[in-house]
Design an enzyme around this catalytic site. Structure first.
Site, PDB file in Angstrom:
ATOM      1  N   TRP A   1       0.835  -1.343   0.114  1.00 15.82           N
ATOM      2  CA  TRP A   1       0.225  -0.008   0.126  1.00 15.82           C
ATOM      3  C   TRP A   1       0.949   1.244   0.002  1.00 15.82           C
ATOM      4  O   TRP A   1       0.476   2.446  -0.778  1.00 15.82           O
ATOM      5  CB  TRP A   1      -0.880   0.075   1.178  1.00 15.82           C
TER       6      TRP A   1
ATOM      7  N   ASP B   1      -1.673   6.419   6.464  1.00 12.71           N
ATOM      8  CA  ASP B   1      -2.909   5.500   5.992  1.00 12.71           C
ATOM      9  C   ASP B   1      -3.055   4.602   7.158  1.00 12.71           C
ATOM     10  O   ASP B   1      -2.230   3.769   7.481  1.00 12.71           O
ATOM     11  CB  ASP B   1      -2.351   4.870   4.509  1.00 12.71           C
TER      12      ASP B   1
ATOM     13  N   LYS C   1     -12.050  -2.094   6.527  1.00 14.58           N
ATOM     14  CA  LYS C   1     -11.129  -2.816   7.254  1.00 14.58           C
ATOM     15  C   LYS C   1     -11.521  -3.192   8.670  1.00 14.58           C
ATOM     16  O   LYS C   1     -11.648  -3.852   9.340  1.00 14.58           O
ATOM     17  CB  LYS C   1      -9.611  -2.475   7.027  1.00 14.58           C
TER      18      LYS C   1
HETATM   19  C1  LIG Z   1      -6.867  -2.276   1.843  1.00 14.30           C
HETATM   20  C2  LIG Z   1      -5.880  -1.035   2.017  1.00 14.30           C
HETATM   21  C3  LIG Z   1      -6.050  -0.113   0.856  1.00 14.30           C
HETATM   22  C4  LIG Z   1      -6.785   0.220  -0.043  1.00 14.30           C
HETATM   23  O1  LIG Z   1      -7.818   0.372  -0.004  1.00 14.30           O
HETATM   24  P1  LIG Z   1      -9.286   0.775  -1.011  1.00 14.30           P
HETATM   25  O2  LIG Z   1     -10.234   1.074   0.030  1.00 14.30           O
HETATM   26  O3  LIG Z   1      -9.327  -0.774  -1.653  1.00 14.30           O
HETATM   27  O4  LIG Z   1      -8.694   1.914  -1.770  1.00 14.30           O
HETATM   28  C5  LIG Z   1      -5.033   1.021   1.151  1.00 14.30           C
HETATM   29  N1  LIG Z   1      -4.416   1.047   2.379  1.00 14.30           N
HETATM   30  C6  LIG Z   1      -4.323  -0.086   3.268  1.00 14.30           C
HETATM   31  C7  LIG Z   1      -3.449  -0.059   4.476  1.00 14.30           C
HETATM   32  C8  LIG Z   1      -5.220  -1.122   3.380  1.00 14.30           C
HETATM   33  O5  LIG Z   1      -5.097  -2.310   4.038  1.00 14.30           O
END
Ligand SMILES: *Cc1c(COP(=O)(O)O)cnc(C)c1O
Length: 354
Positions: A102, A169, A193
């Site tokens: 990511w 993030d 998540k």
């Molecule tokens: C799943 C995930 C993403 C991607 O998220 P989307 O909502 O599918 O764009 C980005 N960063 C992390 C840490 C993730 O676990």
């Protein structure tokens, strides 16, 4: 149907109570004689949902004044782009820590807008570890990192020290531990998540971020535009925000992030203990950097694969197949996962060696 033990990495498990209430509201929301799926986002009832969701986030994470909470669309992947659009100046440089898939994607997006300095990377060992003693130069437009590496199962345990703007993030560990909000300037997290269903992305943004890049930002990527319209600049993801609000209520009623942190510790200790004690399994991530959300592990003897896969399927376990870039297995243990589900998995692992 017997309830499945859901270790899915995302979209993932949510509390049963949330599913029940959400399904009721699909039929009749707030006794309006209307479904949550057919009401206007401008209706009083939905505006209240949006407000409550934002207030709950502020309360659960102790968010100080001067920060805005937004529920937008486009996934965390759009966050990869919003950070540079709002913070990266024409001639400035952004610093990135590369700790996994990511982060790599976030770097790729930022590079489309300007200069990126990859300050540290753990790519040399296929992202098994979190870099330590990171020296962050000053004078950067911002620094970006990924709090929890969902795919590799590593997690930052320490807050990086920097006098630059800090962007994080937190998609896969938000609400699993307290956060020092005022150390950050942009926090973003795809809901699927640990917050709610897929379809909305949460942002916590320091209002000082507005207009920092000096760019002519496309409206949909401009934090200030969304802030001024209370996340209603365009049609929000009504149902996803609603279910998120229900889950936030549930977290609050069940002890908030401190309680979630305790549960996360319990679950992860249980599985890591088994991984370490069982000669048939091996953890993927460095021990000190292990994630409390995503445990990654492999078999030490591949000839057990068929038997193990049969056993966990028989035990009603779902979603533990590892990501293709790591292989093996990944048990994602988000907030709503009961300790009994981890017990079920650990029992299967014990059974394999007995
Ligand atoms: C799943 C995930 C993403 C991607 O998220 P989307 O909502 O599918 O764009 C980005 N960063 C992390 C840490 C993730 O676990």
């Amino acid at each position: 149907m017997a309830k499945v033990h859901n270790f899915s990495a995302g979209p993932c498990i949510l509390p049963q109570e949330v599913f029940k209430e959400a399904s009721q509201s699909v039929l009749d929301f707030d006794n309006l004689g209307l479904s949550i799926l057919e009401i206007s986002h401008r209706s009083e009832n939905f505006v209240r949902v949006m407000e409550e969701a934002r207030e709950l986030v502020k309360e659960l994470l102790n968010i100080p004044k001067g920060y805005t909470v937004l529920f937008l669309q486009g996934g965390a992947s759009t966050g990869f782009l919003m950070a540079p659009y709002n913070l990266l100046t024409e001639n400035g440089t952004a610093g990135y820590m590369n700790t996994g898939t990511w982060s790599t994607k976030a770097i790729k997006e930022a590079k489309k807008l300007g200069n990126v300095d990859v300050i540290v990377s753990s790519e040399d060992e296929n992202f098994k570890y979190i870099p330590k003693d990171i020296q962050i130069p000053s004078g950067l437009d911002y620094v970006h990192y990924t709090a929890n590496n969902t795919i590799y199962g590593t997690q930052f345990k320490k807050l990086p020290q920097t006098d630059n703007f800090l962007v994080c993030d937190m998609s896969s560990d938000i609400f699993s531990r307290p956060v020092t909000i005022n150390a950050y300037d942009i926090i973003y997290a795809g809901a699927q998540k640990n917050i709610g269903p897929a379809g909305t992305t949460m942002y916590i943004v320091n209002e000082e971020v507005f207009n920092k890049s000096g760019r002519d930002i496309p409206s949909m990527l401009d934090f200030e535009v969304h802030h001024k319209k209370d996340s209603m600049f365009n049609t929000p993801s009504v149902f996803a925000v609603y279910v998120t609000m229900l889950n936030l209520r549930y977290m609050k009623a069940n002890g908030g992030v401190e309680a979630m942190k305790k549960k996360a510790q319990e679950r992860s200790e249980m599985i890591y203990n088994e991984i370490d004690e069982n000669p048939l399994f091996e953890g993927y991530a460095n021990k000190e950097d292990r994630s409390s959300m995503n445990a990654t592990f492999t078999l030490t003897d591949e000839s057990y694969k068929e038997k193990f896969d049969k056993l966990w399927k028989e035990a009603n376990i779902n979603g533990i197949k590892g990501h293709r870039s790591v292989g093996g297995y990944r048990a994602s243990m988000y907030n709503a996962l009961p300790i009994e589900s981890v017990e079920a998995l650990v029992n299967v692992m014990k059974k394999l060696r007995s």
